[in-house]
Scaffold this motif. Sequence first.
Motif, PDB file in Angstrom:
ATOM      1  N   TYR A 287     -36.388 -11.315  22.744  1.00 13.15           N
ATOM      2  CA  TYR A 287     -36.527  -9.960  23.273  1.00 13.15           C
ATOM      3  C   TYR A 287     -35.319  -9.586  24.119  1.00 13.15           C
ATOM      4  CZ  TYR A 287     -41.345  -8.862  21.908  1.00 13.15           C
ATOM      5  OH  TYR A 287     -42.476  -8.551  21.206  1.00 13.15           O
ATOM      6  N   LEU A 288     -34.847 -10.548  24.889  1.00 13.90           N
ATOM      7  CA  LEU A 288     -33.703 -10.269  25.753  1.00 13.90           C
ATOM      8  C   LEU A 288     -32.427 -10.065  24.944  1.00 13.90           C
ATOM      9  CD1 LEU A 288     -35.822 -11.261  27.797  1.00 13.90           C
ATOM     10  CD2 LEU A 288     -33.952 -12.353  29.063  1.00 13.90           C
ATOM     11  N   LEU A 289     -32.260 -10.812  23.857  1.00 17.07           N
ATOM     12  CA  LEU A 289     -31.102 -10.590  22.986  1.00 17.07           C
ATOM     13  C   LEU A 289     -31.118  -9.164  22.440  1.00 17.07           C
ATOM     14  CD1 LEU A 289     -30.884 -13.879  20.863  1.00 17.07           C
ATOM     15  CD2 LEU A 289     -29.259 -13.124  22.614  1.00 17.07           C
ATOM     16  N   HIS A 290     -32.291  -8.711  22.005  1.00 17.34           N
ATOM     17  CA  HIS A 290     -32.406  -7.357  21.469  1.00 17.34           C
ATOM     18  C   HIS A 290     -32.127  -6.324  22.556  1.00 17.34           C
ATOM     19  CE1 HIS A 290     -33.786  -3.947  19.142  1.00 17.34           C
ATOM     20  NE2 HIS A 290     -34.654  -3.644  20.098  1.00 17.34           N
ATOM     21  N   ALA A 291     -32.726  -6.489  23.717  1.00 20.64           N
ATOM     22  CA  ALA A 291     -32.527  -5.528  24.803  1.00 20.64           C
ATOM     23  C   ALA A 291     -31.065  -5.462  25.221  1.00 20.64           C
ATOM     24  CB  ALA A 291     -33.396  -5.907  26.001  1.00 20.64           C
ATOM     25  N   SER A 292     -30.415  -6.604  25.276  1.00 23.62           N
ATOM     26  CA  SER A 292     -29.004  -6.641  25.657  1.00 23.62           C
ATOM     27  C   SER A 292     -28.144  -5.914  24.636  1.00 23.62           C
ATOM     28  CB  SER A 292     -28.550  -8.099  25.799  1.00 23.62           C
ATOM     29  OG  SER A 292     -27.215  -8.187  26.248  1.00 23.62           O
ATOM     30  N   ALA A 293     -28.452  -6.085  23.349  1.00 20.72           N
ATOM     31  CA  ALA A 293     -27.692  -5.398  22.300  1.00 20.72           C
ATOM     32  C   ALA A 293     -27.899  -3.893  22.363  1.00 20.72           C
ATOM     33  CB  ALA A 293     -28.093  -5.937  20.927  1.00 20.72           C
ATOM     34  N   VAL A 294     -29.149  -3.442  22.570  1.00 22.13           N
ATOM     35  CA  VAL A 294     -29.436  -2.007  22.690  1.00 22.13           C
ATOM     36  C   VAL A 294     -28.660  -1.412  23.862  1.00 22.13           C
ATOM     37  CG1 VAL A 294     -31.224  -0.324  23.276  1.00 22.13           C
ATOM     38  CG2 VAL A 294     -31.682  -2.086  21.563  1.00 22.13           C
ATOM     39  N   ARG A 295     -28.710  -2.080  24.994  1.00 25.37           N
ATOM     40  CA  ARG A 295     -28.023  -1.576  26.193  1.00 25.37           C
ATOM     41  C   ARG A 295     -26.507  -1.530  25.983  1.00 25.37           C
ATOM     42  NH1 ARG A 295     -31.570  -4.715  30.934  1.00 25.37           N
ATOM     43  NH2 ARG A 295     -33.462  -3.455  30.623  1.00 25.37           N
ATOM     44  N   TYR A 296     -25.987  -2.526  25.292  1.00 31.92           N
ATOM     45  CA  TYR A 296     -24.542  -2.545  25.058  1.00 31.92           C
ATOM     46  C   TYR A 296     -24.123  -1.431  24.109  1.00 31.92           C
ATOM     47  CZ  TYR A 296     -19.900  -4.625  24.506  1.00 31.92           C
ATOM     48  OH  TYR A 296     -18.539  -4.846  24.496  1.00 31.92           O
ATOM     49  N   ALA A 297     -24.956  -1.147  23.104  1.00 29.06           N
ATOM     50  CA  ALA A 297     -24.651  -0.029  22.202  1.00 29.06           C
ATOM     51  C   ALA A 297     -24.599   1.283  22.982  1.00 29.06           C
ATOM     52  CB  ALA A 297     -25.699   0.048  21.095  1.00 29.06           C
ATOM     53  N   PHE A 298     -25.540   1.491  23.905  1.00 29.73           N
ATOM     54  CA  PHE A 298     -25.506   2.692  24.744  1.00 29.73           C
ATOM     55  C   PHE A 298     -24.266   2.701  25.642  1.00 29.73           C
ATOM     56  CE2 PHE A 298     -30.179   3.146  24.008  1.00 29.73           C
ATOM     57  CZ  PHE A 298     -30.152   4.456  23.546  1.00 29.73           C
ATOM     58  N   GLU A 299     -23.933   1.539  26.189  1.00 29.40           N
ATOM     59  CA  GLU A 299     -22.753   1.445  27.056  1.00 29.40           C
ATOM     60  C   GLU A 299     -21.483   1.845  26.327  1.00 29.40           C
ATOM     61  OE1 GLU A 299     -20.149  -2.138  29.150  1.00 29.40           O
ATOM     62  OE2 GLU A 299     -22.332  -2.396  28.960  1.00 29.40           O
ATOM     63  N   LEU A 300     -21.366   1.440  25.070  1.00 30.21           N
ATOM     64  CA  LEU A 300     -20.175   1.759  24.277  1.00 30.21           C
ATOM     65  C   LEU A 300     -20.252   3.133  23.633  1.00 30.21           C
ATOM     66  CD1 LEU A 300     -19.506  -1.643  22.445  1.00 30.21           C
ATOM     67  CD2 LEU A 300     -18.471  -0.794  24.560  1.00 30.21           C
ATOM     68  N   GLY A 301     -21.429   3.765  23.687  1.00 28.83           N
ATOM     69  CA  GLY A 301     -21.599   5.072  23.054  1.00 28.83           C
ATOM     70  C   GLY A 301     -21.622   5.005  21.542  1.00 28.83           C
ATOM     71  N   LEU A 302     -22.140   3.904  20.983  1.00 29.49           N
ATOM     72  CA  LEU A 302     -22.183   3.724  19.527  1.00 29.49           C
ATOM     73  C   LEU A 302     -23.524   4.210  18.993  1.00 29.49           C
ATOM     74  CD1 LEU A 302     -20.517   0.200  19.247  1.00 29.49           C
ATOM     75  CD2 LEU A 302     -19.453   2.449  19.021  1.00 29.49           C
ATOM     76  N   PRO A 303     -23.524   5.044  17.968  1.00 28.16           N
ATOM     77  CA  PRO A 303     -24.774   5.644  17.497  1.00 28.16           C
ATOM     78  C   PRO A 303     -25.636   4.763  16.609  1.00 28.16           C
ATOM     79  CG  PRO A 303     -22.926   6.518  16.244  1.00 28.16           C
ATOM     80  CD  PRO A 303     -22.335   5.648  17.325  1.00 28.16           C
TER      81      PRO A 303
END
Length: 335
Positions: A287-303
Amino acid sequence: MPGALRVRVVRSAEELSPGLDALVSASGAPFYFGREFLAAYEHYPVQAVADRYYLEVYDAEDELLGFAPCHVQADPLGALGLAPGETALVSNLWHCPDSHLVAVQRRPEVAAALLAAMGRCAAEAGLTRYGFVNVEVGSPSAAALEAAGLAGTPIDKRYALDLSSFSTEDDYLATLSGSTRHEYRRQLRRAAEAGAEMSMRTATAHEEAERFRLLEISAARFGSAGYYDAQRIVDFLGMMQKAARINEIRLDGELLAIGILFAEDRKLHTWAAGYDRERELPFSPYYLLHASAVRYAFELGLPVLEGGRRNDDFKMRFGMAQKPLAAYLGPDERS
């Protein structure tokens, strides 16, 4: 015109056309069709490759129209029904979760030229099977291959999460079912209470192979022993530092989970993941791997967050769209 097309066969990434990366970008194909990825995998194949044939299609004016990186490989996921020890010439690599006929205009004659060249290369290598694997059903690449005379055989699914309409992680979570959203937050809360740490960093040229043993263990647990090799991954990442990211979950300084991601202009690709399932924990590292990836996508502004293949139930629960994949193989001369 089809008769004006020619195919150049290249045996090394160093000899690829200088215009290849521009073609890959214009076609919308992902980073693993580009020179950097192919060169890195050529030098340090994460999964064994017996040989390679890079096929470039040109028109009469010598304009690069199409491309297919083809590799002589076994079938580590058991998707093609090959006999034990048998190999085939396929595009792209098994560690690429989807394949494209790389072209700005995916015309049937470009597909036909590539397939004819693949057939000749396969015959040269003494192989009976050749073609494209992990092609998204209904995609322009699939349509071109079908128009060239091949039928697709379903072999797998990959997943992708469209984040383009969300501004924040909470916006994304609001689209999930109440129970899924509750579980997501509960897992993160329990992890925080336990003192777990989530981090994302750029890959270095000197990663420690031992950190990536979790990938080997997880692949074996899900029936794909040998799909990852920690030392080969470290060597491969040494040539992919520009795009590669390392997602780590730690507790009391001990590594619980690790993921490899690749960032490009519009997508964040979750490429490989492994986690410790033997240790009793009040939370799931996955779950934490998924949450970290989601947050990083938002941080980079990737759609778009590309989720790769397998672990279907989890990915669908968390809003990822299922993308059926097919193999388009040339005729088996044995049949």
